[in-house]
Design a protein around this motif. Structure first.
Motif, PDB file in Angstrom:
ATOM      1  N   GLY A   1       8.749  -0.442  -6.274  1.00 13.95           N
ATOM      2  CA  GLY A   1       8.303   0.531  -5.290  1.00 13.95           C
ATOM      3  C   GLY A   1       6.933   0.233  -4.742  1.00 13.95           C
ATOM      4  N   LYS A   2       6.242   1.299  -4.283  1.00 18.18           N
ATOM      5  CA  LYS A   2       4.931   1.161  -3.668  1.00 18.18           C
ATOM      6  C   LYS A   2       4.003   2.202  -4.281  1.00 18.18           C
ATOM      7  CE  LYS A   2       6.810  -0.439   0.771  1.00 18.18           C
ATOM      8  NZ  LYS A   2       6.179  -1.766   0.753  1.00 18.18           N
ATOM      9  N   ILE A   3       2.726   1.831  -4.443  1.00 20.13           N
ATOM     10  CA  ILE A   3       1.797   2.732  -5.113  1.00 20.13           C
ATOM     11  C   ILE A   3       0.368   2.446  -4.675  1.00 20.13           C
ATOM     12  CG2 ILE A   3       1.557   1.183  -7.113  1.00 20.13           C
ATOM     13  CD1 ILE A   3       1.316   3.697  -8.860  1.00 20.13           C
TER      14      ILE A   3
ATOM     15  N   LEU B   1       2.480   7.307  -3.921  1.00 21.06           N
ATOM     16  CA  LEU B   1       3.472   6.439  -4.553  1.00 21.06           C
ATOM     17  C   LEU B   1       4.874   6.760  -4.061  1.00 21.06           C
ATOM     18  CD1 LEU B   1       5.173   8.171  -6.906  1.00 21.06           C
ATOM     19  CD2 LEU B   1       3.057   7.892  -8.153  1.00 21.06           C
TER      20      LEU B   1
ATOM     21  N   ILE C   1       8.177   5.228  -6.024  1.00 19.84           N
ATOM     22  CA  ILE C   1       8.671   4.244  -6.986  1.00 19.84           C
ATOM     23  C   ILE C   1      10.011   4.691  -7.570  1.00 19.84           C
ATOM     24  CG2 ILE C   1       6.382   3.422  -7.648  1.00 19.84           C
ATOM     25  CD1 ILE C   1       6.653   5.122 -10.208  1.00 19.84           C
TER      26      ILE C   1
END
Length: 405
Positions: free
Chosen positions: A75-77, A86, A88
């Motif tokens: 994912g992205k954070i 975030l 995720i």
């Protein structure tokens, strides 16, 4: 001069052969878990927001938990901004559950003998701090041991497992959670824990709600089988509900069913008398058919038509032994159908013993119908009949109670 916040730039980072050792000294006995073979990467991110847009780093992590379960986080954070940003997803596959016995013993009162856990989670935080999370939990072959002596808390986990697990021993649960990270009272861990506890407690307070997925709709209302006053015959609606219950029980072989019939003299006196009268009229028709040469089986299949009813009622009236209106020469005189009915009903008696018998007949009707749907008789029990409460809204019924075998 205004205070300037620090600017932090981080990454990119790569991880190869990483390890995390975790120990919980609070729980007794202590619990330890190791994350091993960790590999992954995290792209660059900053506490600043270029052009007003939060910079989210791509995240990827793979590894193993306790040496057996696979672990994946994607994912992205950006943990440097406020609120935390975030999006995720995480996956754990086939985590062995017996090592978690210290927790189940403390919070549920039972150790874990066997079982595996797989989890899919998704966490998203919006720019305003709103968090939405979903937890898909799959438990496979979960089995609890004996109750822990002197356990501080005990939960009905064995009954919950029997209710939730399908015939393959798999439990599939979804736990969505939402809230705001700006709320100081919001803590996702305690919320998820409370949701799980509430789910388990439902095994006692609302067991049929836990069966809802296998029931094809419906819930606690299926724990009651309603009857017409004075009757022990199953209506089409009652049969439809029992069809759903049987389907769920066939999918959950660890469950047994106790059927408790109930009846009320106060609520059902008149209706029971009318049912008795109808039974006498039907018996008169069957008696006549047998005298005319019909077999007992054919006679049992007969019903009373509107045309037959007055003649049959008159025969029942003549056979009845109570004082009747007489003509001038002392013979019982013919009276209209309503008057015959009124006299017959007035001279029929209803006792508490008759109500107990009616309650038992209701329990037997439900049990035998479930048995006809291929449920083994050794999983079906009749409970002691139950007196009706002093409640004007009470309905004639049989109650269904679930338990582990």
């Amino acid at each position: 001069a205004p205070e300037l916040s620090a600017v932090v730039n981080f990454g990119p980072v790569s991880l190869l052969g990483g390890r995390v050792d975790f120990s919980d000294r609070f729980i007794q006995p202590n619990y330890s878990a190791d994350l091993t073979e960790l590999t992954g990467k995290l792209s660059a991110f900053s506490s600043q927001a270029p052009n007003g847009a939060v910079q989210l780093a791509d995240m990827e992590l793979h590894g193993r938990a306790q040496g057996t379960a696979s672990l994946e986080v994607l994912g992205k954070i950006n943990p440097l901004v406020k609120p935390l940003a975030l999006d995720i997803t995480g996956k754990v596959r086939d985590l062995e559950l017996p090592p978690l016995s210290p927790y189940s013993a403390r919070y549920a009162g039972y150790g874990i003998e066997r079982g595996k856990l797989s989890v899919d989670i998704n966490y998203q935080v919006q720019p305003d701090g709103r968090l939405s999370a979903n937890h898909k939990i799959v438990l496979n072959q979960l089995k609890f041991g004996d109750a822990v002596p002197d356990a501080k808390d005990t939960l009905p986990v064995k009954l919950a497992v029997a209710l939730l697990a399908d015939r393959h021993g798999v439990i599939d649960i979804n736990l969505p959670v939402s809230g705001s990270l700006s709320d100081p009272q919001f803590r996702i861990g305690p919320i998820v824990f409370k949701l799980i506890v509430n789910l388990i407690v439902k095994a006692i307070t609302a067991p049929f709600s836990l069966l809802a997925s296998a029931l094809g709709g419906g819930g606690e209302e299926l724990s009651m089988v309603n009857f017409a006053p004075g009757s022990a015959s199953l209506s089409p609606e009652a049969r439809t509900g029992l069809d759903k219950v049987a389907k769920a029980l066939l999918e959950r072989p660890a469950l047994s069913m106790t059927v408790v019939g109930s009846a009320s003299l106060a609520h059902e006196r008149d209706a029971y008398k009318r049912a008795q009268l109808q039974a006498l009229v039907l018996a008169e028709k069957r008696r006549g058919a047998v005298l005319d040469g019909a077999t007992a089986e054919d006679a049992r299949a007969l019903a009373v038509s509107a045309q037959d009813y007055p003649v049959l009622l008159k025969a029942v009236y003549k056979r009845a032994d109570f004082p009747k209106p007489r003509n001038l020469i002392g013979l019982a005189k013919d009276i209209p159908v309503p008057e015959m009915e009124a006299l017959l009903l007035a001279n029929l008696s209803v006792t508490e013993a008759a109500m107990r018998a009616l309650a038992e007949q209701r329990g037997v009707a439900v049990r035998d119908y479930l048995a006809s749907l291929k449920l083994p008789m050794e999983r079906l029990f009749l409970g002691a009949t139950k007196a009706a409460p002093e409640d004007a809204k009470w309905q004639p019924r049989a109650e269904l109670n679930l338990a582990t075998q």
